[in-house]
Design a protein around this motif. Structure first.
Motif: not given
Lengths: 253, 490
Positions: B43, B46, B105, B109, B266-269, B286, B289, B292, B429, B432-433, B437
Motif C-alpha cells: 500500500f 501508491f 485509482i 488507494i 471502457d472507462l469513458g462514456h 453522468v 466514474w 460518481l 462503492f 458510486g453505483i 444510475k
C-alpha cells in the motif's frame, strides 16, 4: 494483493461505465474478427463494407472525418484510391477569378457529404438528421453489435398498441424503437464481386466491420503496440521483483 | 537550510555545485539515506505511483495541447485530428484519458491507505490536509479536462456542474455567469476551462512538493502505526524502497496500459463521441466514474430542509439527549456546565435533562404552530442542500484528523474502527453505483441511506470510538513486532 485490489477496483468501475446508455432490447452478441487483444480487421469485409457505405449509406450519411486516402488501409493500391476519389465531384475554390469550380476528387479530399448542411439533411429526411457515421461505433454503447442489431432489427409492423407516424419504422434495438430511417438493407440489394453471400446479414456484418474501422482506424497498430509494451513491462517488472527480493533478502520485515 | 554541515563530495564538478547549492547533499539525505520504516506493505507504493501518474499526465497533456484547438467550433474536430492524423496522437490521447482514471485509482488507494493505517493522525495532520487539497485540485482539473473534447457529456457535464454554483444564496448566479463567461456554457467557458486545465497541474505539483516536504519532516507512518524509534526500525530509502517502488510502479503501469491499449474507451462514456449539441440533452447525464460517489451525494438531497423538518430533528435530538446515559455526553455537558444554567445552580446532569426537554418543547411548539397556523418556511432548498452535502463530504476529509482523536493509529489494533472503516469503503462503492444510475426508484433512498452513513462515519461513529474503543497494547517497536512475527512463523 496489489493486483487483486486493482482488479476489484477496475471491476467495480467497469460495469458502471458499461451500464450507462442503451435502451431497447438486449443487443445481439456477434463474434467479430476485431475483438480481443489480437483482433484484426478482415480486409475483404472492410472493402465490401465500404462498397455498402458508398452505394447505400452515403446517400444520407456523411463520414466527415475520413479522407479517400484513408482507404489504402482497406487494402486498395494508391491507383485504386485515386480512381475511387475521382468518381466524386468536389466543389473547390475560389480560383484566381474568385469563382468556385468543380473538379474530380483527390485522395486528400474528405468523403463527400450527401447534403450541403444539417438543415438541408433534415429538410429532405422528414425532420430527422442522419448522423455522421465516422464515429458511430464509438458513440454508442457496445457499438459494433448496436450497428449490426439496428441494421437487422427492423420489424414489418409495430407491436399492437404502438402507433407509427408517416416515415417512422419499428426497430427492436433503436432507443424508443421508432426510427426515421427506412430499412436500408435487404437481401440482394448490392452485388458483391468476390462471391460473398448477398444477404442482409452479410451486408450488415460487412458494413459494421467497415464502420468500426472508420471509428478506430488505429486499432490494429494500437493492439500490436500494446502487446509489445505489456511484454516489455512484464519482463521489466519480473526483473525488478527479483532485484527487490535480492536486496531485501537479509532484512527481516 | 543555509550552510549546515556538509560532507565534501569526491567529484569536483558535483562539489563545485554542491558547495553553492547543496542539491546533491539534499538528494542524498532525503532520498538516499532517508530513514524509512522497514515494515511497509505494498500500500505504501501508491504515493510514488500517484507521482508517476501526475508526471505522465503533464507530459501527455502538454503534448496534446500542441495539437488541440480550444474553440467550441473546432475542439471536437481537433481531437479527431489528433486521433487520426497526428503521429501517435491516438496513443497520447488514450494515455491521457485513461491516465486520469488511473491517477484517481492510485490516489483513492493512497487515501485508503492513509485512513486504514491512521496516517492522518498527529503529527501528520497537515500532511493529510495537503493531500486533501491535492485531491480537491485534481477533481477540479479532471472536471475541466473532461469538458475540453466538447462532446455531449463534456457539454452537459459542464452545464450540470457549473449550474450547482447557482444554488449559493445571493452571489450564486454571478458566480455561474463568471464561470461561463456568458449566459450559457459556450466558447468562453471552453477557453477558460482550457486555460485553467493547463494551469492547475502545476498548482498540484507545487502542493505535492509541500506534501512531500511535510512527509520528510515527520517521516512515514507504517502498518503498525507505532513510531520508528531507532536504526533497527528503519531502512535507508535507497535502495530498499526505490527498488520496491519501481516494482510496484511497473505492475501498476501494466494494468493502466492494459486499459489504454486494449480497452481505451471502457472507462469513458460513448456519448462523448457525439459532438456537443446545446439543443439535445442526453437521456442520462453522468460524470466520470471517479466522481460518481460525490455525484450520488449531490443528488441524494431531494428534499427541502424547512422549519418542520428542523422541528422534527429537534424533538428527535431532545429524546436522544434524555435517553443517552450521562457518561457518553460528558464532554459536551462539561462545556455547558460553565454556562448560565450552571450559574443558576443546575448541575451537569440536570442540564442534560433540561436541554432535552427544552429541545422537545421548542420542536413541538413549532410543529403545533404548523398544524394550527400552517406556519412553515424553507431554510435550505434541496439544490443548495445537495451542493452543501457534496462539498461537506470533502470537508469531512479535511476535518478527519481533528475528529478522530483515538490515540492508536493503525486499524490492526483498532478492531471497531477497522470494521466501521471497511463498511465506509463498501458504502463508498455503493454510493458510486448509485451515482451512475438514474435518480429514480429505489436508487434515491439507497443514495440517501449511503450518504447518511458517509456522514455518520465522521460525525457519529468516530467520536463514539474516540471514547469507547479500548486502547490495545501496541508493540513497543517496529523491530520487536517484526521479530515476534518471524518467531511465530518458525
Amino acid at each position: 494483493m496489489l493486483r487483486v485490489i486493482l482488479l476489484i477496483g477496475a471491476l467495480a468501475v467497469s460495469p458502471v461505465a458499461h451500464a450507462a446508455g442503451g435502451g431497447g432490447e438486449k443487443l445481439p452478441n456477434e463474434h467479430w474478427s476485431f475483438e480481443g487483444p489480437f483482433g484484426t480487421y478482415d480486409r475483404g469485409a472492410l472493402q465490401r463494407g465500404y462498397q455498402i457505405y458508398s452505394q447505400v449509406c452515403s446517400a444520407c450519411h456523411s463520414m466527415k472525418y475520413l479522407s479517400y486516402r484513408n482507404l489504402s488501409a482497406l487494402g486498395y493500391s494508391p491507383d485504386e484510391v485515386k480512381a475511387i476519389a475521382s468518381q466524386y465531384t468536389i466543389i473547390d475554390g475560389p480560383d484566381d477569378e474568385g469563382e468556385m469550380f468543380e473538379r474530380p476528387g483527390k485522395p486528400s479530399d474528405r468523403f463527400k457529404a450527401p447534403y450541403a448542411n444539417d438543415n438541408a439533411a433534415k429538410y429532405v429526411n422528414n425532420g430527422a438528421l442522419p448522423p455522421d457515421l465516422s464515429l458511430i461505433t464509438k458513440a454508442r454503447p457496445n457499438g459494433a453489435n448496436y450497428v449490426y442489431g439496428l441494421l437487422t432489427g427492423y420489424e414489418d409492423h409495430a407491436p399492437e398498441g404502438e402507433e407509427l407516424a408517416t416515415g417512422q419504422y419499428w426497430n427492436k434495438y433503436m432507443d424508443g424503437h421508432k426510427i426515421a430511417m427506412a430499412p436500408p438493407l435487404a437481401d440482394e440489394v448490392v452485388a458483391y464481386e468476390d462471391g460473398s453471400a448477398t444477404t442482409l446479414d452479410q451486408y450488415a456484418r460487412d458494413v459494421t466491420q467497415f464502420l468500426t474501422w472508420a471509428a478506430e482506424p488505429e486499432m490494429e497498430v494500437r493492439k500490436r503496440t500494446g502487446i509489445k509494451v505489456l511484454l516489455f513491462l512484464s519482463i521489466f517488472a519480473f526483473i525488478m521483483w527479483r532485484v527487490k527480493k535480492k536486496i531485501w533478502k537479509n532484512v527481516k520485515y | 537550510m543555509a550552510g549546515g554541515t556538509r560532507e565534501k563530495l569526491d567529484n569536483p564538478v558535483m562539489e563545485w555545485v554542491d558547495s553553492r547549492l547543496p542539491i546533491f547533499t539534499m538528494m542524498q539525505k532525503e532520498y538516499g539515506v532517508f530513514p524509512t520504516p522497514k515494515n511497509f506493505n505494498y500500500f505504501w507504493n501508491f504515493g510514488a505511483i500517484a507521482m508517476v501518474m501526475l508526471v505522465t499526465m503533464i507530459i501527455t497533456g502538454i503534448t496534446l495541447a500542441m495539437h488541440y484547438v480550444p474553440h467550441a467550433d473546432m475542439a471536437f474536430d481537433s481531437v479527431e485530428r489528433i486521433m487520426r492524423d497526428v503521429n501517435h496522437g491516438w496513443l497520447l490521447r488514450y494515455l491521457h484519458a485513461n491516465g486520469a482514471s488511473f491517477f484517481f485509482i492510485a490516489v483513492y488507494i493512497h487515501m485508503f491507505r492513509g485512513m486504514y493505517y491512521g496516517s492522518y493522525k498527529q503529527p501528520r495532520e497537515l500532511l493529510w490536509i495537503l493531500g486533501v487539497v491535492i485531491f480537491l485540485l485534481m477533481m477540479a482539473t479532471a472536471f475541466m479536462g473532461y469538458v475540453l473534447p466538447w462532446g455531449q457529456m463534456s457539454f452537459w457535464g459542464a452545464t450540470v456542474i457549473t449550474n450547482l454554483f447557482s444554488a449559493i444564496p445571493l452571489v450564486g448566479d454571478s458566480i455561474v455567469t463568471l464561470l461561463w463567461g456568458g449566459f450559457s456554457v459556450d466558447n468562453p467557458t471552453l477557453t477558460r476551462f482550457f486555460a485553467l486545465h493547463y494551469l492547475m497541474p502545476f498548482v498540484i505539483f507545487a502542493v505535492v512538493f509541500l506534501h512531500v516536504w511535510a512527509l520528510h519532516i515527520t517521516g512515514s507512518n507504517n502498518p503498525l502505526g507505532v513510531d520508528a524509534k531507532g536504526k533497527q526500525d528503519t531502512l535507508p530509502f535507497h535502495p530498499y524502497y526505490t527498488m520496491k517502488d519501481a516494482f510496484g510502479i511497473l505492475v501498476f503501469l501494466i494494468i493502466y496500459l492494459g486499459y489504454a491499449f486494449f480497452a481505451p474507451n471502457d472507462l469513458g462514456h460513448p456519448d462523448n463521441y457525439i459532438p456537443a449539441n446545446p439543443l439535445v440533452t442526453p437521456s442520462h447525464i453522468v460524470p466520470e466514474w471517479y466522481f460518481l460517489p460525490f455525484y450520488a451525494i449531490l443528488r441524494a438531497i431531494t428534499f427541502d430542509v424547512d422549519l418542520v423538518l428542523v422541528a422534527v430533528g429537534m424533538v428527535a435530538l431532545g429524546v436522544a439527549f434524555i435517553a443517552t446515559p450521562y457518561k457518553y455526553l460528558e464532554s459536551i455537558l462539561k462545556m455547558m456546565e460553565k454556562s448560565f444554567l450552571n450559574f443558576l445552580g443546575f448541575s451537569a446532569k440536570n442540564i442534560k435533562t433540561l436541554k432535552g426537554v427544552g429541545l422537545i418543547t421548542l420542536g413541538l411548539a413549532i410543529l403545533l404552530n404548523y398544524f394550527l397556523n400552517d406556519f412553515n418556511f424553507t431554510i435550505i432548498p434541496a439544490k443548495l442542500g445537495g451542493v452543501l452535502a457534496m462539498f461537506g463530504s470533502i470537508a469531512m476529509l479535511f476535518a478527519l484528523p481533528f475528529i478522530d482523536k483515538h490515540p492508536v493509529r493503525s486499524s490492526r489494533f483498532r478492531p471497531y474502527y477497522k470494521a466501521a472503516f471497511l463498511i465506509f469503503v463498501a458504502n463508498a462503492f455503493v454510493l458510486g453505483i448509485c451515482g451512475g444510475k438514474p435518480a429514480e426508484g429505489f436508487w434515491v433512498p439507497l443514495s440517501q441511506l449511503t450518504t447518511a452513513y458517509y456522514y455518520a462515519f465522521f460525525i457519529v461513529v468516530l467520536p463514539i470510538l474516540n471514547k469507547k474503543e479500548p486502547v490495545l497494547e501496541l508493540p513497543s517497536s517496529i523491530n520487536e513486532a517484526v521479530l515476534a512475527k518471524n518467531k511465530d512463523k518458525k
